[in-house]
Motif scaffolding. Structure first.
Motif, PDB file in Angstrom:
ATOM      1  N   GLY A   1      41.368  -8.220   0.080  1.00 18.88           N
ATOM      2  CA  GLY A   1      40.981  -9.080   1.211  1.00 18.88           C
ATOM      3  C   GLY A   1      39.900  -8.427   2.051  1.00 18.88           C
ATOM      4  O   GLY A   1      38.917  -9.074   2.458  1.00 18.88           O
ATOM      5  N   ILE A   2      40.062  -7.147   2.308  1.00 15.61           N
ATOM      6  CA  ILE A   2      39.060  -6.420   3.103  1.00 15.61           C
ATOM      7  C   ILE A   2      37.743  -6.356   2.355  1.00 15.61           C
ATOM      8  O   ILE A   2      36.660  -6.542   2.938  1.00 15.61           O
ATOM      9  N   ALA A   3      37.852  -6.104   1.020  1.00 17.56           N
ATOM     10  CA  ALA A   3      36.616  -6.013   0.213  1.00 17.56           C
ATOM     11  C   ALA A   3      35.906  -7.351   0.189  1.00 17.56           C
ATOM     12  O   ALA A   3      34.663  -7.416   0.261  1.00 17.56           O
ATOM     13  N   LEU A   4      36.649  -8.450   0.105  1.00 21.43           N
ATOM     14  CA  LEU A   4      36.025  -9.769   0.107  1.00 21.43           C
ATOM     15  C   LEU A   4      35.359 -10.056   1.447  1.00 21.43           C
ATOM     16  O   LEU A   4      34.238 -10.595   1.512  1.00 21.43           O
ATOM     17  N   ASP A   5      36.039  -9.678   2.512  1.00 20.59           N
ATOM     18  CA  ASP A   5      35.449  -9.863   3.836  1.00 20.59           C
ATOM     19  C   ASP A   5      34.169  -9.035   3.973  1.00 20.59           C
ATOM     20  O   ASP A   5      33.152  -9.514   4.501  1.00 20.59           O
ATOM     21  N   LEU A   6      34.217  -7.816   3.518  1.00 19.58           N
ATOM     22  CA  LEU A   6      33.022  -6.960   3.600  1.00 19.58           C
ATOM     23  C   LEU A   6      31.905  -7.510   2.713  1.00 19.58           C
ATOM     24  O   LEU A   6      30.721  -7.534   3.115  1.00 19.58           O
TER      25      LEU A   6
ATOM     26  N   ARG B   1      37.883  -5.689 -10.626  1.00 22.73           N
ATOM     27  CA  ARG B   1      36.829  -4.838 -11.171  1.00 22.73           C
ATOM     28  C   ARG B   1      36.572  -3.656 -10.233  1.00 22.73           C
ATOM     29  O   ARG B   1      36.437  -2.516 -10.662  1.00 22.73           O
ATOM     30  N   PHE B   2      36.543  -3.936  -8.924  1.00 22.56           N
ATOM     31  CA  PHE B   2      36.293  -2.906  -7.922  1.00 22.56           C
ATOM     32  C   PHE B   2      37.397  -1.847  -7.963  1.00 22.56           C
ATOM     33  O   PHE B   2      37.127  -0.649  -7.974  1.00 22.56           O
ATOM     34  N   LEU B   3      38.659  -2.293  -8.038  1.00 21.90           N
ATOM     35  CA  LEU B   3      39.789  -1.352  -8.059  1.00 21.90           C
ATOM     36  C   LEU B   3      39.829  -0.581  -9.373  1.00 21.90           C
ATOM     37  O   LEU B   3      40.163   0.602  -9.383  1.00 21.90           O
ATOM     38  N   ALA B   4      39.476  -1.201 -10.491  1.00 23.85           N
ATOM     39  CA  ALA B   4      39.446  -0.516 -11.778  1.00 23.85           C
ATOM     40  C   ALA B   4      38.390   0.572 -11.753  1.00 23.85           C
ATOM     41  O   ALA B   4      38.611   1.674 -12.265  1.00 23.85           O
ATOM     42  N   ASP B   5      37.247   0.294 -11.126  1.00 25.50           N
ATOM     43  CA  ASP B   5      36.200   1.308 -11.005  1.00 25.50           C
ATOM     44  C   ASP B   5      36.673   2.480 -10.133  1.00 25.50           C
ATOM     45  O   ASP B   5      36.385   3.636 -10.433  1.00 25.50           O
ATOM     46  N   LEU B   6      37.403   2.146  -9.068  1.00 28.38           N
ATOM     47  CA  LEU B   6      37.931   3.198  -8.183  1.00 28.38           C
ATOM     48  C   LEU B   6      38.928   4.091  -8.920  1.00 28.38           C
ATOM     49  O   LEU B   6      38.883   5.313  -8.815  1.00 28.38           O
TER      50      LEU B   6
ATOM     51  N   LYS C   1      37.275 -16.106  -8.702  1.00 29.55           N
ATOM     52  CA  LYS C   1      36.115 -15.244  -8.709  1.00 29.55           C
ATOM     53  C   LYS C   1      36.364 -14.033  -7.823  1.00 29.55           C
ATOM     54  O   LYS C   1      36.015 -12.907  -8.190  1.00 29.55           O
ATOM     55  N   ALA C   2      36.971 -14.270  -6.673  1.00 27.02           N
ATOM     56  CA  ALA C   2      37.261 -13.183  -5.738  1.00 27.02           C
ATOM     57  C   ALA C   2      38.248 -12.202  -6.374  1.00 27.02           C
ATOM     58  O   ALA C   2      38.102 -10.985  -6.243  1.00 27.02           O
ATOM     59  N   GLN C   3      39.240 -12.717  -7.061  1.00 21.92           N
ATOM     60  CA  GLN C   3      40.251 -11.865  -7.695  1.00 21.92           C
ATOM     61  C   GLN C   3      39.603 -11.001  -8.768  1.00 21.92           C
ATOM     62  O   GLN C   3      39.927  -9.833  -8.879  1.00 21.92           O
ATOM     63  N   SER C   4      38.688 -11.562  -9.549  1.00 20.70           N
ATOM     64  CA  SER C   4      38.050 -10.780 -10.610  1.00 20.70           C
ATOM     65  C   SER C   4      37.154  -9.702 -10.015  1.00 20.70           C
ATOM     66  O   SER C   4      37.085  -8.589 -10.530  1.00 20.70           O
TER      67      SER C   4
ATOM     68  N   MET D   1      51.332  -0.600  -4.294  1.00 21.67           N
ATOM     69  CA  MET D   1      50.060  -0.803  -5.012  1.00 21.67           C
ATOM     70  C   MET D   1      49.650  -2.275  -4.952  1.00 21.67           C
ATOM     71  O   MET D   1      48.485  -2.594  -4.697  1.00 21.67           O
ATOM     72  N   VAL D   2      50.635  -3.144  -5.188  1.00 23.05           N
ATOM     73  CA  VAL D   2      50.321  -4.583  -5.152  1.00 23.05           C
ATOM     74  C   VAL D   2      49.884  -4.978  -3.752  1.00 23.05           C
ATOM     75  O   VAL D   2      48.889  -5.690  -3.555  1.00 23.05           O
ATOM     76  N   SER D   3      50.642  -4.509  -2.762  1.00 21.20           N
ATOM     77  CA  SER D   3      50.307  -4.823  -1.376  1.00 21.20           C
ATOM     78  C   SER D   3      48.945  -4.252  -1.009  1.00 21.20           C
ATOM     79  O   SER D   3      48.134  -4.907  -0.344  1.00 21.20           O
ATOM     80  N   LEU D   4      48.705  -3.028  -1.447  1.00 15.57           N
ATOM     81  CA  LEU D   4      47.428  -2.381  -1.144  1.00 15.57           C
ATOM     82  C   LEU D   4      46.283  -3.108  -1.841  1.00 15.57           C
ATOM     83  O   LEU D   4      45.202  -3.291  -1.250  1.00 15.57           O
ATOM     84  N   ARG D   5      46.516  -3.521  -3.095  1.00 19.73           N
ATOM     85  CA  ARG D   5      45.466  -4.260  -3.814  1.00 19.73           C
ATOM     86  C   ARG D   5      45.126  -5.545  -3.057  1.00 19.73           C
ATOM     87  O   ARG D   5      43.952  -5.903  -2.927  1.00 19.73           O
ATOM     88  N   THR D   6      46.186  -6.211  -2.607  1.00 26.68           N
ATOM     89  CA  THR D   6      45.953  -7.455  -1.891  1.00 26.68           C
ATOM     90  C   THR D   6      45.158  -7.198  -0.617  1.00 26.68           C
ATOM     91  O   THR D   6      44.176  -7.895  -0.324  1.00 26.68           O
TER      92      THR D   6
END
Length: 182
Positions: free
Chosen positions: A143-148, A169-174, A162-165, A134-139
């Protein structure tokens, strides 16, 4: 020799099957002497020998009876010991059967405990690997979400806080949408 001729010439007045009186006398005397010798010497020895033989036979019979009684006593004792040994063997067999059941029960209990321990350890390891994934996947997803997001916006999101927040938020929504779908 003349006497012989005169005796042979005399006519036979006597029966040849009946012996002369002097022959009967001398024969009777010899018979009495032989009977006395037999009665005096041979008969006591024969009697003594027969008595000894009779005593020896009676002694052997008594010894045989004693040996037979002893053999019967030994046989009785042997049968008693054999019965005791069989009973003891039965008790040992029953004890061994009970011990075998105890050993099997203890082995089952140990196997169950070991299985529980292995299962708990496996579950703990699976949970740890799931958390690590999960931690690895979140990371990676972050990273992919930030790039996108950077490609969509056209800017680079270089502020880590800012990127971490944004990623959190994105993962919590998912996760929330995933729980709502279940």
């Amino acid at each position: 020799m003349q006497n012989l001729v005169t005796v042979a010439a005399e006519p036979a007045s006597q029966n040849p099957l009946i012996p002369a009186l002097y022959d009967i006398g001398w024969s009777a005397l010899c018979l009495v002497i032989i009977l006395l010798v037999v009665w005096r010497f041979a008969l006591p020895r024969v009697t003594k020998m027969l008595d000894e033989r009779s005593a020896a036979i009676e002694g052997n019979i008594e010894k045989a009876d004693a040996a037979q009684k002893e053999a019967e006593a030994v046989l009785t004792e042997y049968n008693k010991q054999l019965a005791d040994a069989r009973r003891e063997a039965g008790e040992i067999r029953e004890s061994a059967h009970g011990d075998g059941k105890k050993i099997v029960a203890e082995a089952k209990a140990q196997a169950t405990a070991e299985a529980e321990r292995v299962m708990t350890s496996a579950q703990t390891q699976i949970e740890a690997e799931r958390q690590s994934a999960m931690v690895s996947l979140r990371t990676e997803v972050g990273g992919i979400a930030l790039d996108l997001a950077g490609n969509v916006i056209g800017e680079s999101l270089s502020d880590d806080q800012k990127a971490q927040s944004v990623v959190d938020r994105f993962l919590a929504d998912l996760e929330a949408s995933e729980k709502a779908a279940k």
